[in-house]
Design a protein around this motif. Structure first.
Motif, PDB file in Angstrom:
ATOM      1  N   LYS A  33      27.895  51.453  60.746  1.00  0.00           N
ATOM      2  CA  LYS A  33      28.559  50.295  61.343  1.00  0.00           C
ATOM      3  C   LYS A  33      28.586  49.158  60.323  1.00  0.00           C
ATOM      4  O   LYS A  33      27.782  48.236  60.375  1.00  0.00           O
ATOM      5  CB  LYS A  33      27.821  49.866  62.624  1.00  0.00           C
ATOM      6  CG  LYS A  33      27.880  50.897  63.744  1.00  0.00           C
ATOM      7  CD  LYS A  33      29.300  51.138  64.226  1.00  0.00           C
ATOM      8  CE  LYS A  33      29.339  52.106  65.401  1.00  0.00           C
ATOM      9  NZ  LYS A  33      30.737  52.388  65.814  1.00  0.00           N
ATOM     10  N   PRO A  34      29.492  49.226  59.363  1.00  0.00           N
ATOM     11  CA  PRO A  34      29.536  48.203  58.314  1.00  0.00           C
ATOM     12  C   PRO A  34      30.129  46.894  58.816  1.00  0.00           C
ATOM     13  O   PRO A  34      30.819  46.853  59.837  1.00  0.00           O
ATOM     14  CB  PRO A  34      30.446  48.840  57.266  1.00  0.00           C
ATOM     15  CG  PRO A  34      31.381  49.695  58.073  1.00  0.00           C
ATOM     16  CD  PRO A  34      30.542  50.246  59.198  1.00  0.00           C
ATOM     17  N   LYS A  35      29.876  45.832  58.056  1.00  0.00           N
ATOM     18  CA  LYS A  35      30.499  44.548  58.385  1.00  0.00           C
ATOM     19  C   LYS A  35      31.904  44.450  57.790  1.00  0.00           C
ATOM     20  O   LYS A  35      32.716  43.612  58.213  1.00  0.00           O
ATOM     21  CB  LYS A  35      29.637  43.392  57.895  1.00  0.00           C
ATOM     22  CG  LYS A  35      29.606  43.175  56.387  1.00  0.00           C
ATOM     23  CD  LYS A  35      28.788  41.949  56.027  1.00  0.00           C
ATOM     24  CE  LYS A  35      28.805  41.690  54.522  1.00  0.00           C
ATOM     25  NZ  LYS A  35      27.957  40.522  54.164  1.00  0.00           N
ATOM     26  N   ALA A  36      32.197  45.301  56.816  1.00  0.00           N
ATOM     27  CA  ALA A  36      33.531  45.342  56.204  1.00  0.00           C
ATOM     28  C   ALA A  36      33.718  46.692  55.536  1.00  0.00           C
ATOM     29  O   ALA A  36      32.746  47.369  55.185  1.00  0.00           O
ATOM     30  CB  ALA A  36      33.700  44.218  55.188  1.00  0.00           C
ATOM     31  N   ILE A  37      34.988  47.063  55.370  1.00  0.00           N
ATOM     32  CA  ILE A  37      35.350  48.329  54.729  1.00  0.00           C
ATOM     33  C   ILE A  37      36.229  48.029  53.519  1.00  0.00           C
ATOM     34  O   ILE A  37      37.207  47.267  53.616  1.00  0.00           O
ATOM     35  CB  ILE A  37      36.116  49.242  55.704  1.00  0.00           C
ATOM     36  CG1 ILE A  37      35.248  49.572  56.922  1.00  0.00           C
ATOM     37  CG2 ILE A  37      36.565  50.526  55.002  1.00  0.00           C
ATOM     38  CD1 ILE A  37      36.019  50.178  58.073  1.00  0.00           C
ATOM     39  N   ALA A  78      43.762  46.271  62.153  1.00  0.00           N
ATOM     40  CA  ALA A  78      42.566  45.697  61.533  1.00  0.00           C
ATOM     41  C   ALA A  78      42.929  44.415  60.787  1.00  0.00           C
ATOM     42  O   ALA A  78      44.026  44.288  60.236  1.00  0.00           O
ATOM     43  CB  ALA A  78      41.934  46.698  60.582  1.00  0.00           C
ATOM     44  N   SER A  81      40.077  40.421  54.989  1.00  0.00           N
ATOM     45  CA  SER A  81      38.994  39.464  54.766  1.00  0.00           C
ATOM     46  C   SER A  81      39.107  38.877  53.370  1.00  0.00           C
ATOM     47  O   SER A  81      38.876  39.582  52.379  1.00  0.00           O
ATOM     48  CB  SER A  81      37.619  40.118  54.935  1.00  0.00           C
ATOM     49  OG  SER A  81      36.591  39.216  54.556  1.00  0.00           O
ATOM     50  N   TYR A 119      36.870  54.311  63.193  1.00  0.00           N
ATOM     51  CA  TYR A 119      36.655  53.022  63.853  1.00  0.00           C
ATOM     52  C   TYR A 119      37.881  52.687  64.703  1.00  0.00           C
ATOM     53  O   TYR A 119      38.706  51.859  64.327  1.00  0.00           O
ATOM     54  CB  TYR A 119      36.379  51.932  62.806  1.00  0.00           C
ATOM     55  CG  TYR A 119      35.179  52.269  61.948  1.00  0.00           C
ATOM     56  CD1 TYR A 119      33.896  52.212  62.487  1.00  0.00           C
ATOM     57  CD2 TYR A 119      35.328  52.687  60.625  1.00  0.00           C
ATOM     58  CE1 TYR A 119      32.783  52.547  61.717  1.00  0.00           C
ATOM     59  CE2 TYR A 119      34.222  53.024  59.854  1.00  0.00           C
ATOM     60  CZ  TYR A 119      32.951  52.950  60.412  1.00  0.00           C
ATOM     61  OH  TYR A 119      31.851  53.293  59.655  1.00  0.00           O
ATOM     62  N   ASP A 123      38.101  46.948  64.655  1.00  0.00           N
ATOM     63  CA  ASP A 123      37.388  45.681  64.766  1.00  0.00           C
ATOM     64  C   ASP A 123      36.509  45.368  63.565  1.00  0.00           C
ATOM     65  O   ASP A 123      35.665  44.467  63.625  1.00  0.00           O
ATOM     66  CB  ASP A 123      36.537  45.671  66.043  1.00  0.00           C
ATOM     67  CG  ASP A 123      35.587  46.868  66.129  1.00  0.00           C
ATOM     68  OD1 ASP A 123      35.634  47.738  65.247  1.00  0.00           O
ATOM     69  OD2 ASP A 123      34.811  46.914  67.105  1.00  0.00           O
ATOM     70  N   ILE A 124      36.711  46.098  62.472  1.00  0.00           N
ATOM     71  CA  ILE A 124      35.980  45.849  61.231  1.00  0.00           C
ATOM     72  C   ILE A 124      36.985  45.424  60.165  1.00  0.00           C
ATOM     73  O   ILE A 124      37.990  46.114  59.950  1.00  0.00           O
ATOM     74  CB  ILE A 124      35.219  47.106  60.777  1.00  0.00           C
ATOM     75  CG1 ILE A 124      34.223  47.543  61.855  1.00  0.00           C
ATOM     76  CG2 ILE A 124      34.502  46.856  59.452  1.00  0.00           C
ATOM     77  CD1 ILE A 124      33.541  48.866  61.561  1.00  0.00           C
ATOM     78  N   ASN A 154      25.929  45.838  53.486  1.00  0.00           N
ATOM     79  CA  ASN A 154      26.580  46.468  54.642  1.00  0.00           C
ATOM     80  C   ASN A 154      28.102  46.508  54.496  1.00  0.00           C
ATOM     81  O   ASN A 154      28.843  46.385  55.481  1.00  0.00           O
ATOM     82  CB  ASN A 154      26.180  45.779  55.955  1.00  0.00           C
ATOM     83  CG  ASN A 154      26.299  46.702  57.153  1.00  0.00           C
ATOM     84  OD1 ASN A 154      26.151  47.923  57.020  1.00  0.00           O
ATOM     85  ND2 ASN A 154      26.569  46.147  58.307  1.00  0.00           N
ATOM     86  N   ILE A 155      28.560  46.691  53.268  1.00  0.00           N
ATOM     87  CA  ILE A 155      29.984  46.850  52.974  1.00  0.00           C
ATOM     88  C   ILE A 155      30.213  48.309  52.593  1.00  0.00           C
ATOM     89  O   ILE A 155      29.605  48.815  51.641  1.00  0.00           O
ATOM     90  CB  ILE A 155      30.441  45.911  51.850  1.00  0.00           C
ATOM     91  CG1 ILE A 155      30.246  44.453  52.273  1.00  0.00           C
ATOM     92  CG2 ILE A 155      31.899  46.181  51.479  1.00  0.00           C
ATOM     93  CD1 ILE A 155      30.486  43.447  51.156  1.00  0.00           C
TER      94      ILE A 155
END
Length: 255
Positions: A33-37, A78, A81, A119, A123-124, A154-155
């Motif tokens: 469950k990353p904060k970004a991909i 999606a 960022s 996902y 939502d990421i 967490n990327i």
């Protein structure tokens, strides 16, 4: 902490299909469950490394033709960022890799087909990156190394491509993979797990059936970008292996 991944993104039709491979991707998404991909797509080629640069919703790009109408109705909304894109820019700059911002491009099917299963809620935040298909595996690996350690933030780094990808060599009614495809992947798995970059850099002359499996390298090079992005102290893991149409490889690695 999340690893780096190489994902075989399969046929665009996988976006609307449920099968063993799509279920695997769904399970893989549950694992991390990353904060970004951050995803290198085989379907975005450029000589200078480009990356999407927006906080807005990324368009779902239908970069294919001749598919059923439902394939042009699928959405994967999606967001991008800017913050993550700037982190990437800084890392690449410090490692001597030139980058360019892309303000309008959305997610091509090299990204959204697999992400839709991994996902599904979209939502990421996602930043998509281009590939230069004609750089050597060693150079691809060097580019990937600029992102080493980013998993600690967490990327999730993903290389999206296919090890065996030859659209002139596939068999719609095949029930078993072709021996040549299996032998090529066997060789790749062995060298990747040994981190034998010297041999991998010479895959065109050393790997069995290399020219047949990789007639053009754009789908192959994301493997080395992902490999370079991973932890060099951890042995690469084969996460999944299957084939569609007798030759199209769904081989996936964790680095």
């Amino acid at each position: 902490m999340v690893p780096a991944l190489f994902i075989g993104h399969g046929s665009p039709m996988m976006a609307v299909q449920t099968n063993d491979y799509s279920r695997f991707l769904g399970e893989l998404g549950q694992r991390y469950k990353p904060k970004a991909i951050v995803i290198f797509s085989a379907h975005w080629e450029s000589e200078t490394l480009e990356l999407t640069y927006t906080d807005g919703v990324l368009d779902t790009v239908y970069d294919y033709y001749g598919f059923p109408d439902e394939m042009y109705q699928v959405k994967y909304p999606a967001k991008g960022s800017v913050d993550i894109a700037e982190i990437l820019e800084d890392r690449f700059k410090r490692n001597g890799v030139q980058t360019k911002r892309e303000l309008k491009r959305g997610l091509d099917h090299g990204s959204w087909v697999a992400l839709k299963h991994m996902y599904p809620n979209a939502d990421i935040p996602v930043v998509q990156l281009s590939v230069h298909p004609y750089l050597s595996p060693k150079e691809q690996y060097r580019i990937g190394r600029a992102l080493q350690g980013i998993g600690a933030d967490n990327i999730l780094v993903v290389g999206s491509g296919t090890t065996v990808h030859n659209l002139r060599w596939f068999f719609p009614n095949a029930s078993e993979p072709k021996a040549e495809a299996v032998q090529f992947d066997d060789w790749i798995i062995d060298k990747v797990q040994k981190r034998d970059l010297e041999s991998l850099d010479r895959y065109t002359e050393l790997a069995p059936h290399a020219r047949l499996a990789v007639p053009r390298p754009e789908h192959f090079v994301p493997l080395f970008l992902a490999m370079g992005s991973g932890d060099e102290n951890i042995a690469p893991i084969v996460l999944h292996r299957s084939y569609d149409f007798g030759t199209l490889s769904n081989l996936c690695f964790e680095f």
